[in-house]
Design an enzyme around this catalytic site. Structure first.
Site, PDB file in Angstrom:
ATOM      1  N   HIS A 131     -37.884  26.106   5.407  1.00 24.84           N
ATOM      2  CA  HIS A 131     -37.601  25.945   3.980  1.00 24.84           C
ATOM      3  C   HIS A 131     -37.967  27.270   3.313  1.00 24.84           C
ATOM      4  O   HIS A 131     -38.913  27.947   3.741  1.00 24.84           O
ATOM      5  CB  HIS A 131     -38.484  24.898   3.306  1.00 24.84           C
ATOM      6  CG  HIS A 131     -38.396  23.507   3.860  1.00 24.84           C
ATOM      7  ND1 HIS A 131     -39.093  23.101   4.952  1.00 24.84           N
ATOM      8  CD2 HIS A 131     -37.719  22.419   3.413  1.00 24.84           C
ATOM      9  CE1 HIS A 131     -38.849  21.807   5.181  1.00 24.84           C
ATOM     10  NE2 HIS A 131     -38.018  21.373   4.266  1.00 24.84           N
ATOM     11  N   ASP A 151     -41.642  27.500   2.681  1.00 25.29           N
ATOM     12  CA  ASP A 151     -42.610  27.610   3.783  1.00 25.29           C
ATOM     13  C   ASP A 151     -42.785  29.061   4.169  1.00 25.29           C
ATOM     14  O   ASP A 151     -43.892  29.492   4.480  1.00 25.29           O
ATOM     15  CB  ASP A 151     -42.168  26.964   5.117  1.00 25.29           C
ATOM     16  CG  ASP A 151     -41.411  25.691   5.015  1.00 25.29           C
ATOM     17  OD1 ASP A 151     -41.792  24.868   4.203  1.00 25.29           O
ATOM     18  OD2 ASP A 151     -40.447  25.542   5.797  1.00 25.29           O
TER      19      ASP A 151
HETATM   20  C1  XLS Z   1     -39.004  15.155   5.847  1.00 33.35           C
HETATM   21  C2  XLS Z   1     -37.867  15.866   6.420  1.00 33.35           C
HETATM   22  C3  XLS Z   1     -37.867  17.358   6.196  1.00 33.35           C
HETATM   23  C4  XLS Z   1     -36.521  17.942   6.489  1.00 33.35           C
HETATM   24  C5  XLS Z   1     -36.298  19.297   5.923  1.00 33.35           C
HETATM   25  O1  XLS Z   1     -39.278  14.006   6.163  1.00 33.35           O
HETATM   26  O2  XLS Z   1     -37.807  15.569   7.771  1.00 33.35           O
HETATM   27  O3  XLS Z   1     -38.865  17.954   6.967  1.00 33.35           O
HETATM   28  O4  XLS Z   1     -36.285  17.982   7.847  1.00 33.35           O
HETATM   29  O5  XLS Z   1     -36.407  19.331   4.557  1.00 33.35           O
END
Ligand code: XLS
Ligand code: NI
Ligand code: NI
Length: 436
Positions: free
Chosen positions: A101, A104
């Protein structure tokens, strides 16, 4: 720069007899299985948010993770350093892909312009590290759920300014993903839903979400990004109800709003179970619509009702996933992204290795077992046989659309009670156990 994992060697394949926990027992990257190298079947990815950013806090206590390389600040230098360490981790582990993301990899700053600059500065390092190591970006995404502005949704916020901010963030995240040669781009709508219908105009919110995604498609074309968009279904958490609740709901949404050709699904095991489905069900639904894109590989805990994001170690699970995947023709742009975190109790850096090694070996076994099941042919043969009344005669006429109710009534009147075969579930379960 000092090494982050000085005591950990490059993880090598040592075979099933090895007693070395820091080795692969089954994943042998360049070994050919079913006509392809294991690494090309499995296309493993490291999830940046869990592996590099998760402090292992839970609602009852703060983080426990010991990450000696991280100075705990939100500085760009710390973010850049972390990015280098992620590549060191991938190199030692032998994983070819990663996913992130925007927030992150780089800090959210006081203004959008500063956040964009920070993201560019970290992307410089990511790009250099990709070139140095040959590692690739499986997909990028924008975090539209952590910041307080998104507490009532992003593309489905009741506030147009929030919608605009989210659009700006996706625009930038998409551009950075494109710059880094990302093979896809994911939309996970954790806050695209509601907490209560008392304050929610559901129809208007879904219309807004569709507008948002159409704008994303337009921007993708404008910048020449060729990879697919993925929608990642999840029924709830953090919202009480999320619009992208499962594969079928996503497909319906995409069709309703004329978005099908631009999207595939990124399916996550723990989300499937939260939706009351098996992962295999979600995969078969997506594959039937030609929309099986990518996988967030993890697992939940049967005893806990939320998204525990554990590393997958269950061979039955990985076998089922690989069977559906192989039957659907395998990945094109997608991969197995470990959207999983180590347990709060497993706070040392070496635990990150144990976790990924376990997941990779579990999928390598799943791949081999699924391949053996397919090569054996009995399972597939049984299923073919089960539907064989549709291969000729009246069944073939039904499939071709040559008959209607009147002809079928005449057929039923003439032929009487049909002869139905057993479903043989127990026989098939035993058959699968021959391979596991
Ligand atoms: C959360 C989601 C997230 C997505 C990406 O539960 O799995 O991590 O994979 O935003
Ligand atoms: Ni996910
Ligand atoms: Ni998840």
């Amino acid at each position: 720069m000092a090494e982050a994992f000085p005591d950990i060697p490059k993880i090598a394949y040592e075979g099933p007899k090895s007693k070395n926990p820091l080795s692969f027992k089954h994943f042998n990257a360049d070994e050919v299985v079913a006509g392809k190298k294991m690494r090309d079947h499995l296309r493993f990815g490291v999830a940046y948010w869990h592996t590099m950013r998760n402090t292992l806090s839970d609602p009852f206590g703060g983080g426990t993770a010991v990450r000696p390389w991280d100075d705990g600040t939100n500085s760009i230098e710390n973010a850049q350093n972390r990015a280098r360490i992620c590549f060191e981790f991938m190199e030692k582990l032998g994983v070819d892909y990663y996913c992130f993301h925007d927030r992150d990899v780089a800090p959210e700053c006081a203004t959008l312009a500063e956040s964009n600059k920070a993201l560019d500065a970290v992307a410089d390092v990511l790009e250099a590290e990709q070139q140095r190591t040959g590692k690739k970006l499986l997909w990028g995404t924008a975090c539209l759920f952590a910041h307080a502005r998104y507490c009532q949704g992003a593309a489905t916020s009741p506030n147009a300014g929030v919608f605009a901010y989210a659009a700006a963030q996706v625009k930038k995240a998409l551009e950075v993903t494109h710059r880094l040669g990302g093979e896809g781009y994911t939309f996970w709508g954790g806050r695209e839903g509601y907490a209560t219908l008392w304050n929610t105009n559901l129809k208007r919110e879904m219309d807004h979400l569709a507008k948002f995604l159409h704008m994303a498609v337009a921007h993708k074309k404008a910048i020449g990004f060729k990879g697919p968009f993925y929608i990642e279904p999840k029924p709830r958490e953090p919202s009480t109800h999320q619009y992208d609740s499962d594969a079928a709901a996503c497909l319906n949404f995409l069709r309703q709003y004329d978005l099908m050709e631009h999207f595939k699904l990124n399916l996550e095991t723990n989300h499937a179970t939260l939706a009351g489905h098996s992962m295999r069900h979600e995969m078969e639904v997506a594959a039937a619509a030609g929309a099986l894109g990518s996988i967030d590989a993890n697992t939940g805990d049967e005893l806990i009702g939320w998204d525990t994001d554990q590393f997958p170690t269950n061979i039955y699970l990985t076998t089922q996933i690989m069977l559906s995947l192989l039957n659907a023709g395998g990945f094109t742009t997608g991969g197995l992204n470990f959207d999983a975190k180590v347990r709060r109790e497993s706070f040392e850096p070496v635990d990150l290795f144990h976790a990924h090694i376990g997941g990779m070996d579990a999928f390598a076994r799943g791949l081999k077992i699924a391949t053996a099941i397919i090569e054996d042919g009995r399972l597939d043969g049984f299923i073919k046989q089960r539907y064989s009344t549709f291969d000729s005669g009246i069944g073939a006429q039904i499939e071709k659309g040559e008959v209607g109710f009147a002809e079928l009534e005449a057929y039923a009147l003439k032929n009487g009670e049909p002869m139905l075969g057993s479903g043989r579930q127990e026989f098939l379960e035993n058959l699968i156990n021959e391979f596991i």
